[in-house]
Design an enzyme around this catalytic site. Structure first.
Site, PDB file in Angstrom:
ATOM      1  N   TYR A  54     120.492  54.260  79.342  1.00  0.00           N
ATOM      2  CA  TYR A  54     121.524  54.509  78.327  1.00  0.00           C
ATOM      3  C   TYR A  54     122.917  54.189  78.870  1.00  0.00           C
ATOM      4  CZ  TYR A  54     118.183  56.986  75.365  1.00  0.00           C
ATOM      5  OH  TYR A  54     117.125  57.307  74.570  1.00  0.00           O
ATOM      6  N   GLU A 150     139.183  50.603  88.659  1.00  0.00           N
ATOM      7  CA  GLU A 150     138.220  50.345  89.737  1.00  0.00           C
ATOM      8  C   GLU A 150     137.984  48.870  90.010  1.00  0.00           C
ATOM      9  OE1 GLU A 150     137.154  52.843  87.372  1.00  0.00           O
ATOM     10  OE2 GLU A 150     136.585  51.380  85.879  1.00  0.00           O
ATOM     11  N   LYS A 190     147.794  38.355  70.505  1.00  0.00           N
ATOM     12  CA  LYS A 190     148.610  39.219  71.382  1.00  0.00           C
ATOM     13  C   LYS A 190     147.802  39.932  72.470  1.00  0.00           C
ATOM     14  CE  LYS A 190     152.611  40.042  70.498  1.00  0.00           C
ATOM     15  NZ  LYS A 190     153.646  39.022  70.731  1.00  0.00           N
ATOM     16  N   GLN A 193     147.372  37.550  75.188  1.00  0.00           N
ATOM     17  CA  GLN A 193     148.613  37.351  75.954  1.00  0.00           C
ATOM     18  C   GLN A 193     148.806  38.495  76.948  1.00  0.00           C
ATOM     19  OE1 GLN A 193     152.067  36.565  73.431  1.00  0.00           O
ATOM     20  NE2 GLN A 193     150.717  35.795  71.833  1.00  0.00           N
ATOM     21  N   GLY A 354     109.488  52.428  81.895  1.00  0.00           N
ATOM     22  CA  GLY A 354     110.314  53.606  81.655  1.00  0.00           C
ATOM     23  C   GLY A 354     109.982  54.693  82.650  1.00  0.00           C
ATOM     24  N   CYS A 381     104.026  48.009  83.227  1.00  0.00           N
ATOM     25  CA  CYS A 381     104.282  49.078  84.195  1.00  0.00           C
ATOM     26  C   CYS A 381     103.988  50.444  83.564  1.00  0.00           C
ATOM     27  CB  CYS A 381     105.703  48.958  84.738  1.00  0.00           C
ATOM     28  SG  CYS A 381     105.923  49.823  86.280  1.00  0.00           S
ATOM     29  N   LEU A 382     104.991  51.131  83.032  1.00  0.00           N
ATOM     30  CA  LEU A 382     104.716  52.397  82.344  1.00  0.00           C
ATOM     31  C   LEU A 382     103.709  52.169  81.210  1.00  0.00           C
ATOM     32  CD1 LEU A 382     105.473  55.433  81.899  1.00  0.00           C
ATOM     33  CD2 LEU A 382     107.109  54.614  80.215  1.00  0.00           C
ATOM     34  N   HIS A 507     106.368  43.634  86.337  1.00  0.00           N
ATOM     35  CA  HIS A 507     107.283  43.317  85.225  1.00  0.00           C
ATOM     36  C   HIS A 507     107.347  41.807  85.007  1.00  0.00           C
ATOM     37  CE1 HIS A 507     108.935  47.329  84.512  1.00  0.00           C
ATOM     38  NE2 HIS A 507     108.751  47.517  85.801  1.00  0.00           N
ATOM     39  N   GLU A 509     108.262  40.225  82.516  1.00  0.00           N
ATOM     40  CA  GLU A 509     109.400  39.800  81.679  1.00  0.00           C
ATOM     41  C   GLU A 509     110.514  39.135  82.493  1.00  0.00           C
ATOM     42  OE1 GLU A 509     108.462  42.918  82.263  1.00  0.00           O
ATOM     43  OE2 GLU A 509     110.113  44.348  82.313  1.00  0.00           O
TER      44      GLU A 509
HETATM   45  N1  GLN Z   1     107.702  55.692  85.856  1.00  0.00           N
HETATM   46  C1  GLN Z   1     106.675  54.836  86.351  1.00  0.00           C
HETATM   47  C2  GLN Z   1     106.682  54.729  87.868  1.00  0.00           C
HETATM   48  O1  GLN Z   1     107.624  55.077  88.502  1.00  0.00           O
HETATM   49  C3  GLN Z   1     106.783  53.449  85.735  1.00  0.00           C
HETATM   50  C4  GLN Z   1     107.994  52.679  86.161  1.00  0.00           C
HETATM   51  C5  GLN Z   1     108.276  51.479  85.316  1.00  0.00           C
HETATM   52  O2  GLN Z   1     107.845  51.383  84.180  1.00  0.00           O
HETATM   53  N2  GLN Z   1     109.063  50.566  85.844  1.00  0.00           N
HETATM   54  O3  GLN Z   1     105.721  54.299  88.463  1.00  0.00           O
END
Ligand code: GLN
Length: 544
Positions: A54, A150, A190, A193, A354, A381-382, A507, A509
């Site tokens: 988030y 920063e 502006k 500028q 996740g 993964c998750l 992953h 993706e």
């Molecule tokens: N939460 C799960 C883990 O830590 C999956 C992590 C994820 O989906 N990247 O293994």
């Protein structure tokens, strides 16, 4: 020696500075100029790995296992390169390194200051990437907006670079936004500028100004910015909002940015060919038949949290001459009675990565729905953990199988901590990260997709499949179709009695490219497009 392009942002954030940087890379690459890219993030976290999606959106993982800003994903996709940890620098990393040196006594007797110690450390990161990559041009994006407290040390460092490496080897590009006033029906210059004034105050005169706007930018506006900001008119590059991010390289090229950069940096002029990008943008804008994919996650309010997943789905859909119709499904909504109705039109269901227990039961419901209704399912993964939990509950006829991440005392810990994770206490950069090999079992969906027997994919997780449950789930129809070469870790699992229910521990993706979709995404969409939901018509011509 490498030349440097420094890209700053003005007026407001989120105007597509990252896409602009990625597109500059594309334009240069299309002229056979070698490029590398670096993102400077002014926050004090060492990396975004500990931040909530988030706060930050997706955490992009490089091959060498760095947890980085999602802009790196755009750089990789647009320029078709693989970056490393050297391409993302944060204030946290810089200060950690400077303070480490101070404690070691490297500066004994000295007072450690932002200028020169912090700025020298920053410049060392620029030079390190230039040396390692040997790129002709290193493009460096300064995160945030000019004027942020920063970001000051980064701006001071890029200012100093002009003297360090010579005026002709450095180019400053400022990306600003022109707001539109509905009351007077005009674009306003502006704020631009002012942000250029702020840059000049600290000694940086931009060479090129890229103007983002939701409306067409007239010659008069270009002239005004040229006059007030002291750049030539052709160096004011309009970039109105376009239909797809993949059109940006084409727009910038047509506005003359490529030629300008080559001339200003004195690069060897070589022919340019962006036809691939023109075609890609054209195809995205055609009215292709949609393929409906439900993305079930708990961060769906902030779509940036799934940036690479969405792009990978889009690449795969295009490969099948479809346009992606993504249905964002909040996993907590699926937990409500009748929540499955949200999946009613989905031809495929994807559950991405996740962390944490919130929304998990909704994802398990989605996996159950996919399994029982034979809807293509892709777990990342998750999403793999969820598929295993759901299948184990079904096979063991118990609601208790779970991951110890969500229910530590479960009698059926089908997903458990990796052995090497059990003693890990600290949270930053301690997951299983980056590329690991995966051996594919011949004849299964995984091997069929890749057309290969050994692949490397990027990981980011602490938990994995618990081998104690391999036999019982295997006997019930789960196939472990991708394993670590020593056979100990489950990398891909799939269901035998289902059209396409496949999950991976990694992953994929992050490895998808617009013109080269990831094989697993490609086959997921391939299977989804053949799935007919209630009320949908088969596409013509009907096969006999
Ligand atoms: N939460 C799960 C883990 O830590 C999956 C992590 C994820 O989906 N990247 O293994």
């Amino acid at each position: 020696m490498s030349k440097y392009i420094f890209v700053t942002g003005g007026v407001v954030s989120s105007v597509g500075k990252g896409i602009t940087v990625a597109s500059i890379g594309t334009i240069l690459k299309s002229r056979q100029v070698t490029v590398s890219v670096q993102k400077l993030d002014p926050y004090l976290n060492v990396d975004p790995g500990t931040m909530s999606p988030y706060q930050h959106g997706e955490v992009f993982v490089t091959q060498d296992g760095a947890e980085t800003d999602l802009d790196l994903g755009n750089y990789e996709r647009f320029i078709d390169i693989n970056l490393t940890a050297d391409s993302n620098v944060t204030s946290g990393q810089i200060y950690r390194s400077v303070i480490g040196k101070e404690r070691r006594g490297d500066f004994l007797g000295g007072t450690i200051q932002v200028v020169p110690h912090v700025t020298t450390e920053i410049k060392d990161r620029f030079k390190r990437l230039a040396e390692k990559s040997q790129a002709e041009v290193v493009i460096i994006e300064v995160g945030g907006t000019v004027g942020d407290i920063e970001g000051q040390p980064f701006l001071e460092a890029i200012r100093q670079m002009r003297n360090d490496v010579g005026r002709d080897n450095v180019l400053y590009i400022h990306v600003t936004f022109l707001p539109y006033l509905t009351s007077s029906l005009e674009l306003k210059t502006k704020p631009t500028q002012h942000s250029v004034n702020e840059l000049r105050r600290i000694g940086i005169q931009p060479d090129i100004i890229v103007c983002r706007s939701d409306y067409p930018i007239s010659e008069a506006i270009r002239g005004k910015i040229s006059l007030f900001c002291d750049v030539t008119k052709e160096a004011v590059i309009p970039l109105p909002t376009v239909d797809t991010i993949y059109e940006v390289p084409v727009v910038l090229e047509e506005e003359g940015l490529g030629k300008l950069v080559v001339n200003k940096l004195g690069l060897k002029a070589r022919g340019t060919d962006l036809s691939q990008w023109r075609e890609l943008a054209q195809r995205i804008k055609e009215h292709l038949e949609p393929v409906n994919i439900a993305l079930v996650g708990k961060y769906v309010e902030l779509q940036d949290a799934y940036f690479s997943v969405r792009e990978a789905l889009c690449h795969a859909a295009l490969n099948h001459n479809r346009c992606l119709n993504l249905l964002w499904v909040h996993s907590e909504d699926l937990e409500e009675d009748g929540g499955e109705a949200l999946l009613g039109s989905a031809q495929g269901i994807i559950v991405p990565g996740g962390f944490g227990v919130r929304g998990i039961e909704g994802m398990v419901k989605a996996a159950s729905y996919a399994r029982t209704n034979k809807i293509p399912y892709f777990g990342l993964c998750l999403g793999m953990h969820v598929m295993v939990i759901e299948f184990a509950r079904y096979v063991l006829k118990s609601p208790e199988p779970n991951s110890t991440e969500f229910y530590a005392a479960t009698p059926y810990p089908v997903i458990d901590l990796l052995p090497e994770q059990k003693k890990v206490k600290s949270k930053g950069a301690t997951m299983r990260l980056g590329n690991y090999p995966c051996q594919l079992v011949p004849g299964r969906h995984g091997a069929k997709a890749y057309g290969d027997s050994l692949v490397y994919e990027r990981h980011r997780h602490r938990y994995e499949f618990n081998n104690q449950f391999r036999t019982v789930l295997q006997e019930a129809g789960m196939v472990f179709s991708g394993l670590s070469p020593d056979g100990k870790l489950v990398e891909i699992c799939e269901l035998s009695n289902h059209p396409w229910m496949v999950s991976c521990q990694f992953h994929p993706e992050f490895n998808s490219r617009p013109n080269r979709p990831h094989p697993l995404f490609r086959d997921f969409i391939g299977s989804a497009k053949e799935t007919l939901r209630e009320g949908a018509q088969p596409s013509l011509p009907l096969s006999t």
